[in-house]
Design a protein around this motif. Structure first.
Motif, short mmCIF file in Angstrom:
data_model
loop_
_atom_site.label_atom_id
_atom_site.label_comp_id
_atom_site.label_asym_id
_atom_site.label_seq_id
_atom_site.Cartn_x
_atom_site.Cartn_y
_atom_site.Cartn_z
N ARG A 239 0.78 -1.42 0.10
CA ARG A 239 0.11 0.36 0.11
C ARG A 239 0.94 0.90 -0.19
N LEU A 266 -8.44 2.20 -3.26
CA LEU A 266 -8.86 2.19 -2.22
C LEU A 266 -7.72 2.39 -1.33
N GLU A 268 -7.11 2.58 2.19
CA GLU A 268 -6.92 1.72 2.98
C GLU A 268 -6.98 0.37 3.76
N SER A 269 -7.31 -0.13 1.94
CA SER A 269 -7.58 -1.81 1.93
C SER A 269 -6.44 -2.55 2.40
N ARG A 270 -6.76 -3.84 2.86
CA ARG A 270 -5.69 -5.15 3.35
C ARG A 270 -6.25 -5.91 3.12
N GLY A 504 -1.35 -4.34 4.58
CA GLY A 504 -1.38 -3.26 3.84
C GLY A 504 -1.19 -3.48 1.85
N ASP A 519 -16.06 1.66 -0.63
CA ASP A 519 -15.08 1.73 0.34
C ASP A 519 -14.07 1.64 0.56
N ARG A 521 -11.58 1.07 2.75
CA ARG A 521 -11.19 -0.25 3.45
C ARG A 521 -11.54 -1.35 3.02
N SER A 523 -12.16 -4.98 1.61
CA SER A 523 -11.49 -6.21 1.57
C SER A 523 -11.03 -7.42 0.11
N ASP A 545 -14.94 -6.67 6.90
CA ASP A 545 -13.60 -7.35 6.29
C ASP A 545 -12.74 -7.60 7.46
N SER A 547 -8.58 -9.52 8.77
CA SER A 547 -7.25 -9.70 7.92
C SER A 547 -7.08 -11.15 9.49
N THR A 562 -6.80 -8.14 12.68
CA THR A 562 -7.54 -6.66 12.51
C THR A 562 -8.55 -5.95 14.17
#
Length: 584
Positions: A239, A266, A268-270, A504, A519, A521, A523, A545, A547, A562
């Motif tokens: 990220r 996106l 803030e995606s994880r 990230g 969104d 975030r 995933s 979402d 992890s 998370t």
């Protein structure tokens, strides 16, 4: 045929009068046969004589089998160590090649030497051949070089010296070496037997998993013409904030270009998992692994997850809508789809299993002098990035799957696409495994940064060309990482792992005809839920979402990163002692 009486005496001593008479009779050509047939019979008989060899004890049977055992053992040993992760199909080609080579060498030496000496020489050569890479690794951290061939070439003089000494000793001895042959036969069959038992045990006790019934909804296309879908996975691409903080790399220009081309980035995606297999299996099945498989958390068997990815729900559903499935060769076994409607590859290249096997032999050094494994991997990446904008195989709509094993190790590109120096064995090791095989954190950070710079520029170019070519009928494009980088990843210890770095990811989605804000975030597990709802009339609810960190050897022991309160204590009931890094 002057050798006939001698041969009959040997056969008589070894197998008794009945066998000797039978073979002698068989070796007398009938008078009515043509010259060609007579010559064929003589050739066959001579071959039989060479295999029988001399005998020294009445009734004793002398079989030289150990060269085949010792030639096949390294292949079976490597597979046995990975039997819970690989299908047996990966073994056949290297096993056949090694056994055929051993047989050819044995036959060649038999023209000059007896069977016992020939067998000992072939076995000695096989032992040296498959131990070369291990010996070279022992010199990895030593300042030893030879002809500028690096650490892999440091072992070359020693290897030739040992081969020469063994050959001289065998050639000069006057002993027939049949006692040595018997010992080697016993040792060889024991070694191979142990590997077969290990593989059999892994298959018999393999995880009996039950796939839970996933939600199924009949696809209802909203559009008369469904769009092509490109799913492009950049392995290990971090990220933006991770790249800036850890690698000192600012990719804001690349992200701005994607936005100009119509992507939503996106920020803030994880990722949902830290391992490629689990991550992509979840993404392409639109659900979390623990919702799809009933698996013992202590299981090491990755084959259930591999089957889940191979027979994934996404491809099945899209093909039901009339999509043509197009897949590129990745070089990573779990993401190979040779059964796709169209499977695109640059030519015959080595699989990951074959790469690991070759790395234990002098072939790795020989390939460095010609076309190395680094070169083959570089060619594969170049092929994918060049071919991607111009996929015309099959009819539309197409689902095109691309797994680009970059910027993830091995590091084969510099920042301008130049080849990197090859001072380490070729493998896909990441995180703590990369350091166990001789790498350093500084080296990882620098080479990852350089490879990311080049891959970023090439991906940007390919995506721009793809959208320009398809401007009249724009496709859906998902540009996504399976997980983040691994400079601060410890495969066996979450408290020592920077989970923000590992989870990230880059996540950018191009959705023509839809302006709904996604969104930031979101995933990967929700990616195709979103797309199927938008283009195929589905009504799939988004999942939470989350992890999950999983120990390398315990892929189904999920540790939720998370939730901040789940980061301690680190569970102590998992066996963390197995640290062998054959695969990612």
């Amino acid at each position: 045929m002057t050798q006939g009486p001698v041969f009959e005496k040997r056969a008589l001593r070894r197998f008794g009068p009945g066998f000797a008479e039978g073979v002698a009779t068989c070796c007398k050509p009938p008078p009515r046969l043509s010259f060609v047939t007579n010559r064929g019979v003589r050739t066959t008989c001579n071959a039989i004589r060479r295999v029988v060899g001399p005998g020294d004890e009445p009734g004793s049977v002398k079989l030289v089998l150990h060269p085949f055992f010792f030639a096949g053992f390294p292949v079976l040993f490597l597979y046995a160590r990975n039997a819970t992760q690989l299908s047996f199909a990966v073994v056949w080609l290297p096993l056949v090649v090694t056994l055929a080579t051993a047989g050819a060498l044995l036959l060649l030496l038999r023209w000059r030497l007896d069977a016992a000496k020939s067998g000992v020489l072939v076995t000695w050569a096989a032992l040296l051949f498959f131990s070369y890479g291990h010996a070279a690794r022992a010199f990895r951290n030593r300042d030893i070089d030879f002809l500028n061939l690096g650490v892999d070439g440091a072992t070359l003089p020693l290897w030739f010296l040992l081969l020469s000494i063994g050959t001289i000793l065998v050639l000069r001895t006057r002993r027939e070496l049949w006692s040595v042959t018997r010992v080697l036969n016993i040792v060889g069959v024991t070694l191979v037997g142990l590997q077969i038992a290990t593989v059999a045990y892994a298959h018999v006790t393999r995880q009996r998993t039950a796939s839970r019934e996933a939600e199924t909804v009949a696809a209802r296309p909203l559009l008369a013409d469904l769009p092509d879908i490109y799913f492009i996975v950049l392995d290990g691409y971090g990220r933006a904030d991770v790249l800036q903080r850890i690698y000192g790399l600012n990719n804001s220009r690349f992200l701005a270009t994607l936005r100009e081309l119509g992507f939503q980035v996106l920020e803030e995606s994880r990722s949902n998992y830290c391992q490629t297999l689990l991550s992509l299996a979840a993404t392409m099945n639109l659900d979390y692994i623990q919702h799809l498989l009933d698996v013992d958390p202590t299981s090491k068997d990755k084959r259930p997850a591999a089957r889940l990815l191979r027979d994934n729900r996404l491809v099945e559903q899209l093909k039901g809508l009339g999509y043509t499935f197009v897949a590129f060769e990745s070089g990573y076994e779990y993401t190979e789809f040779p059964g796709a409607d169209h499977y695109l590859q640059p030519g015959r290249s080595l699989s990951e299993f074959e790469n690991i096997l070759v790395a234990t032999t002098p072939l790795a050094l020989a390939m460095r002098l010609g076309k190395s494994q680094y070169d083959l991997h570089r060619e594969r990446l170049d092929f994918i990035l060049s071919k991607l904008p111009n996929v015309t195989e099959g009819r539309s709509p197409r689902f095109v799957f691309v797994h680009l094993v970059a910027p993830h190790p091995p590091f084969v590109f510099g920042p301008k696409g130049e080849p990197v120096s090859r001072q380490r064995s070729f493998d896909f090791s990441d995180g703590s495994f990369y350091y166990q095989t001789g790498g350093t954190r500084g080296e990882y950070v620098g080479k990852f940064r350089n490879q990311t710079i080049y891959i970023t520029s090439r991906v940007e170019e390919s995506v721009r060309q793809l959208l320009a070519r398809t401007a009249d009928d724009p496709p859906v494009v998902v540009l996504q990482s399976d997980h983040g980088p691994g400079s601060q990843l410890d495969w066996f210890n979450l408290p020592k792992t920077n989970h923000l770095e590992r989870f990230g990811i880059l996540n950018a989605i191009h959705m023509p005809g839809h302006s709904t804000q996604i969104d930031a975030r979101l995933s990967p597990v929700n990616t195709f839920r979103l797309l199927l709802n938008a283009y195929c009339g589905e009504t799939l609810k988004p999942l939470e979402d989350r992890s999950y960190f999983t120990v390398f050897t315990r892929p189904y022991y999920y540790y939720d990163v998370t939730r901040p309160d789940s980061l301690s204590p680190w569970p102590g009931d998992i066996d963390l002692r197995i640290r062998t890094p054959p695969r990612r």
